[in-house]
Design a protein around this motif. Structure first.
Motif, short mmCIF file in Angstrom:
data_model
loop_
_atom_site.label_atom_id
_atom_site.label_comp_id
_atom_site.label_asym_id
_atom_site.label_seq_id
_atom_site.Cartn_x
_atom_site.Cartn_y
_atom_site.Cartn_z
N SER A 47 135.49 7.12 -13.26
CA SER A 47 134.90 7.10 -14.62
C SER A 47 135.90 6.55 -15.63
O SER A 47 136.35 7.25 -16.55
CB SER A 47 134.45 8.50 -15.03
OG SER A 47 133.51 9.01 -14.11
N VAL A 50 135.23 7.05 -19.37
CA VAL A 50 135.61 8.36 -19.90
C VAL A 50 137.12 8.45 -20.06
O VAL A 50 137.63 9.01 -21.05
CB VAL A 50 135.10 9.48 -18.95
CG1 VAL A 50 135.51 10.85 -19.48
CG2 VAL A 50 133.59 9.40 -18.79
N TYR A 54 139.09 9.29 -23.75
CA TYR A 54 139.89 10.48 -24.01
C TYR A 54 141.39 10.25 -23.96
O TYR A 54 142.16 11.17 -24.23
CB TYR A 54 139.55 11.57 -22.98
CG TYR A 54 138.24 12.26 -23.24
CD1 TYR A 54 138.16 13.29 -24.17
CD2 TYR A 54 137.08 11.87 -22.57
CE1 TYR A 54 136.95 13.93 -24.42
CE2 TYR A 54 135.88 12.51 -22.81
CZ TYR A 54 135.82 13.54 -23.74
OH TYR A 54 134.63 14.16 -23.98
N ILE A 242 138.71 20.62 -21.75
CA ILE A 242 137.76 19.54 -22.06
C ILE A 242 136.90 19.21 -20.84
O ILE A 242 135.68 19.02 -20.94
CB ILE A 242 138.52 18.28 -22.55
CG1 ILE A 242 139.26 18.59 -23.86
CG2 ILE A 242 137.56 17.11 -22.75
CD1 ILE A 242 140.14 17.45 -24.33
N VAL A 245 133.94 21.33 -20.20
CA VAL A 245 132.78 21.13 -21.07
C VAL A 245 131.98 19.90 -20.66
O VAL A 245 130.75 19.94 -20.58
CB VAL A 245 133.23 21.01 -22.55
CG1 VAL A 245 132.05 20.68 -23.46
CG2 VAL A 245 133.91 22.30 -23.00
N ASN A 246 132.67 18.78 -20.39
CA ASN A 246 131.94 17.54 -20.05
C ASN A 246 131.79 17.33 -18.55
O ASN A 246 131.20 16.32 -18.14
CB ASN A 246 132.64 16.33 -20.68
CG ASN A 246 134.05 16.14 -20.16
OD1 ASN A 246 134.50 16.76 -19.20
ND2 ASN A 246 134.79 15.24 -20.82
N GLU A 248 133.84 16.36 -16.28
CA GLU A 248 134.49 15.12 -15.81
C GLU A 248 135.95 15.42 -15.52
O GLU A 248 136.86 14.98 -16.23
CB GLU A 248 134.37 14.02 -16.87
CG GLU A 248 132.97 13.52 -17.13
CD GLU A 248 132.48 12.57 -16.05
OE1 GLU A 248 133.25 12.29 -15.11
OE2 GLU A 248 131.33 12.13 -16.15
#
Length: 325
Positions: A47, A50, A54, A242, A245-246, A248
């Motif tokens: 990914s 992503v 970030y 983090i 939450v996502n 990933e």
């Protein structure tokens, strides 16, 4: 042997030795590396979109700064305590020597993660902290139950563990200096502190700096364990929050790894220049500046080459390190 018209031997035409194995190995390594890069670039599990989103996220950059703070503060605490423990270990006092040995035995013999867990439980083990003269007067009373000091406990836990390793590094550096240096300083009328400051420590730093740099880099990576305190505002803890939450985790781990690599690279550059600074005078190969000082002293033009790279001992300037002040 053929000779020239002047009767001197003709120059030898040297042919470099062919090593096809090196080229084959290089092609194989480059091929494997290219396949790995291509596979990582085309694998959707990484990914990369992503990752790019970030990489410079404000939460990640702040966490990277917290990681640097943890590293520096814990290392300063470790170095200071390590020097004290090394002096105690070298002391003829049996009580100080035994205390230092027991400290090293405990903190080097238990995992740092376990130690951090204990520091996280410190408020549960000790409900309060009283400072003062025992049984006479109390100056400070601190209630530890429910206190939020994860950052402080993380620094204490990492620093106390690092002190055990720094003590051995400093002790090895001091022991590497020949005792004749100390005897010569004493004969010149230097006190113990002057001998350590002017004679022993400058020479010991050449042995102390490389492992200390390695310990600093290791401390940077060890900060990822402070979640045991618990403290989660550093780089690894923040990316884990983090990713929770996502959902990933892979690209967020790559983000954290990238920041660790960047900070480690900066520390490695600083370590290189420190090592080069403290290694002056340890080799007979002179730098360009030292060669220029030698040429100025002899009134000759400097020639950078094998013939002048290592001059005879009687041609060196009088000052240590080969430089004329």
């Amino acid at each position: 042997m053929p000779e020239t018209a002047a009767g001197e031997p003709a120059p030898i035409k040297a042919v470099p030795l062919r090593r096809p194995g090196r080229w084959v190995a290089a092609v194989v390594v480059l091929g494997l590396f290219g396949l790995f890069v291509y596979g990582a670039a085309t694998n959707e599990a990484f990914s990369w979109d992503v990752y790019g989103r970030y990489l410079f996220d404000e939460r990640i950059t702040k966490a990277a700064w917290v990681t640097v703070q943890l590293t520096v503060l814990a290392m300063v605490l470790g170095v200071v305590l390590g020097v004290i423990l090394a002096v105690m270990r070298l002391s003829p006092n049996p009580v100080l020597k035994t205390f230092s040995w027991v400290y090293l035995w405990i903190f080097r013999g238990t995992p740092v993660y376990v130690q951090l867990v204990f520091w996280g439980l410190f408020p549960s083990i000790y409900k309060s902290l009283d400072l003062g003269i025992p049984f006479v007067h109390q100056f400070v009373h601190i209630e530890l139950q429910g206190i939020e000091a994860g950052f402080l406990f993380a620094i204490i836990g990492l620093g106390l563990n690092e002190a055990a390793y720094m003590a051995e590094i400093v002790r090895a550096g001091v022991n590497s200096v020949h005792e004749g240096q100390t005897e010569a300083s004493t004969a010149l009328g230097m006190s113990w502190s002057q001998t350590m400051r002017r004679t022993v420590l400058p020479q010991a730093m050449r042995v102390i700096i490389p492992p200390t740099g390695n310990e600093l880099i290791s401390m940077l990576k060890t900060t990822s364990l402070v979640s045991a305190v618990p403290f989660s505002l550093e780089l690894y803890g923040r990316q884990r929050d983090i990713a929770g939450v996502n959902f990933e985790p892979i690209p967020l781990l790559l983000v954290a790894a990238t920041w660790y690599l960047v900070i480690t690279s900066v520390l490695m550059v600083g370590q290189y220049y420190l090592e080069r600074y403290y290694s002056k005078g340890a080799t007979r190969t002179l730098t360009a500046r030292q060669l220029q000082a030698l040429a100025d002293a002899q009134g000759k033009p400097v020639v950078l080459g094998p013939a002048t790279a290592t001059p005879a001992a009687d041609e060196l300037p009088d000052t240590p390190g080969g430089e004329r002040k």
